[in-house]
Design a protein around this motif. Structure first.
Motif, PDB file in Angstrom:
ATOM      1  N   ASP A 216      47.255  34.699  30.875  1.00 32.27           N
ATOM      2  CA  ASP A 216      47.513  33.798  31.996  1.00 32.27           C
ATOM      3  C   ASP A 216      47.422  32.355  31.485  1.00 32.27           C
ATOM      4  N   TYR A 273      40.643  44.412  37.017  1.00 31.88           N
ATOM      5  CA  TYR A 273      41.195  43.311  36.213  1.00 31.88           C
ATOM      6  C   TYR A 273      40.056  42.779  35.363  1.00 31.88           C
ATOM      7  N   ASN A 289      38.163  41.006  38.370  1.00 31.76           N
ATOM      8  CA  ASN A 289      38.780  41.003  39.686  1.00 31.76           C
ATOM      9  C   ASN A 289      39.018  42.458  40.033  1.00 31.76           C
ATOM     10  N   ARG A 291      41.600  43.696  41.728  1.00 37.48           N
ATOM     11  CA  ARG A 291      43.001  43.835  42.165  1.00 37.48           C
ATOM     12  C   ARG A 291      43.859  43.291  41.040  1.00 37.48           C
ATOM     13  N   GLY A 293      46.197  40.792  38.976  1.00 41.60           N
ATOM     14  CA  GLY A 293      46.215  39.340  38.833  1.00 41.60           C
ATOM     15  C   GLY A 293      47.586  38.781  39.162  1.00 41.60           C
ATOM     16  N   PRO A 295      49.734  35.256  38.246  1.00 48.13           N
ATOM     17  CA  PRO A 295      51.054  35.854  38.091  1.00 48.13           C
ATOM     18  C   PRO A 295      51.178  36.985  37.053  1.00 48.13           C
TER      19      PRO A 295
HETATM   20  N1  GLY Z   1      45.772  34.900  37.532  1.00 48.64           N
HETATM   21  C1  GLY Z   1      44.407  35.043  37.818  1.00 48.64           C
HETATM   22  C2  GLY Z   1      44.073  35.838  38.984  1.00 48.64           C
HETATM   23  O1  GLY Z   1      44.877  36.524  39.557  1.00 48.64           O
HETATM   24  O2  GLY Z   1      42.918  35.800  39.390  1.00 48.64           O
END
Ligand code: GLY
Ligand code: AMP
Length: 426
Positions: A216, A273, A289, A291, A293, A295
């Motif tokens: 990212d 994630y 995370n 879910r 990410g 983009p």
């Molecule tokens: N691109 C980082 C996120 O979805 O948290």
């Protein structure tokens, strides 16, 4: 398996990419979306539900014979939507409220990592009741350090102060509500050096499969300058995650998360994630995370070959069918986010968008995020407006094609980074 009807929740570029991959899946029948966006609603049917009234979702799922609900964003996951739907026998791809704390509370995630021996930066947690201790702690450690608001803050609740003075005042801002309740607790952690990568593990509670590693670009401006954003662009696969590193990530991060969550009585189902810092052969978790990410997903799914609906469905039933994946990376891909000038703070909306058709071809897709239809025209309606995602034989090729797509698109106050993917060209 029989074809199933699917409901996807969310409205970003991520959900547009997931919707496209689901609608191309053999196992998916009718795709519904809420709230969607104009791009998503070209391939999905609008679901008339209300997220704040879960019974409307339950009724809709029963009436439309929904075989799977896919939840894109973190907020409904951390609000416990999966728990409510599952209690009614509705299948979901996403973790329950307890497991979602890996994202919704950074202090929970850090304590979880410590408990299960998952490598991460050294840290201390403070709540606003022990403000003085937090300030004393700052004085006792060497800079640079990282301050993180505990709760959900749209990727913006992380700061890296340059001086002690800044550190103290940023801490005060967090404790006095700059990020609302998300800043009632703050994690203060060691600054990690290295290169970042994101890995998505599709998990069924026991087992998992990883998709193409991605990188990212979180900072707003070129050369990784400026404030943190939700993400300004990405590329995949990120070659920094070679086979050896991937094994380390599986053994030191993903498997311990799955084992730990099972021990806590809340097996992790959904997309885990892992935001990672990689230095030599050392991998440390920056964040989890719960879910996909955004983009990165736009890149990862544009080079994915397989039946995504079957993969999600089988994972949701705790019987992940890895044969649903044919190839995680048929080529390279690059995504450039077209944002509104001023993002991630304040920006104007409502400007007409043109050129999407011209930008798209067999290698390039324009995913919509902050868009809406106004008086019959597509207009900007958010910080991140579009994601131009292209695939190519090489990373350079994918980058070139993505920027060729970008060149076709116009809207007032358009703003984007010019160096997406450059880090991966070394
Ligand atoms: N691109 C980082 C996120 O979805 O948290
Ligand atoms: P997070 O929301 O926790 O992923 O943090 C956002 C971004 O801040 C990350 O993608 C990193 O670029 C940076 N960051 C967060 N934690 C650290 C850390 N401990 N060391 C260095 N950079 C970090």
């Amino acid at each position: 398996m029989d074809k199933i009807n699917i409901l996807i929740i969310g409205s970003g570029g991520r959900e547009h990419a997931i919707s496209k991959a689901l609608s191309n899946s053999r196992s998916s029948d009718v795709l519904f979306a809420f709230p969607g966006n104009p791009g998503i609603l070209e391939i999905a049917t609008f679901a008339d539900i209300d997220l704040s009234a879960p019974h409307t979702i339950i009724d809709f799922c029963k009436e439309m014979n929904i075989g799977l609900v896919v939840i894109g964003p973190e907020q409904p996951l951390s609000d416990g939507l999966v728990d409510k739907l599952k209690a009614e026998g509705i299948n979901c791809f996403g973790p329950n409220k307890y497991a979602a704390q890996l994202e919704s509370s950074k202090s929970f995630a850090k304590d979880f990592m410590k408990k299960y021996d998952i490598p991460t930066a050294k840290y201390a947690n403070f709540s606003k009741n022990n403000e003085t201790l937090a300030h004393d702690y700052i004085n006792s450690v060497k800079l640079p350090i990282v301050l993180k608001a505990d709760g959900l803050a749209g990727g913006k609740g992380v700061v890296i102060p340059e001086t002690y003075l800044d550190a103290h005042s940023l801490l005060d801002e967090m404790f006095t509500g700059k990020f609302g309740n998300a800043g009632d607790k703050v994690v203060i952690e060691e600054y990690l050096e290295g290169e970042e990568a994101s890995i998505f593990a599709i998990c069924d509670g026991n087992d998992f499969i990883t998709l193409a590693p991605a990188q990212d670009h979180k900072r707003a401006y070129d050369d990784d300058k400026g404030p943190n954003t939700g993400g300004m662009g990405a590329y995949a696969p990120a070659d920094i995650v070679n086979d050896e590193i991937l094994e380390i990530i599986k053994n030191q991060v993903i498997i311990p998360v799955l084992e730990g969550m099972k021990k806590e009585g809340n097996p992790f189902i959904g997309c885990l994630y892992c935001g990672l810092m990689i230095k030599g052969n050392e991998v440390k978790v920056i964040e989890f995370n719960v879910r996909f990410g955004d983009p990165e997903t736009q890149c990862v799914l544009s080079i994915f070959e397989g039946d995504l609906a079957k993969l999600f469905y089988s994972a949701s039933l705790s019987k992940i069918d890895k044969s649903a994946v044919r190839n995680i990376a048929k080529s390279y891909s690059c995504n450039v986010v077209l944002a509104s000038k001023g993002y991630p703070t304040t920006y104007e909306n409502g400007f007409e968008i043109t050129g999407i058709e011209k930008a798209q071809n067999s290698d390039t897709t324009v995913y919509q995020a902050g868009t809406k239809i106004k008086a019959g025209k597509l207009v900007s309606n958010g910080g991140r407006v579009l994601g131009v995602t292209a695939q190519g034989e090489t990373l350079q090729d994918a980058i070139n094609k993505a920027y060729e797509g970008v060149d076709q698109i116009c809207f007032d106050n358009i703003f984007y980074r010019k160096d997406i993917g450059k880090k991966g060209l070394k």
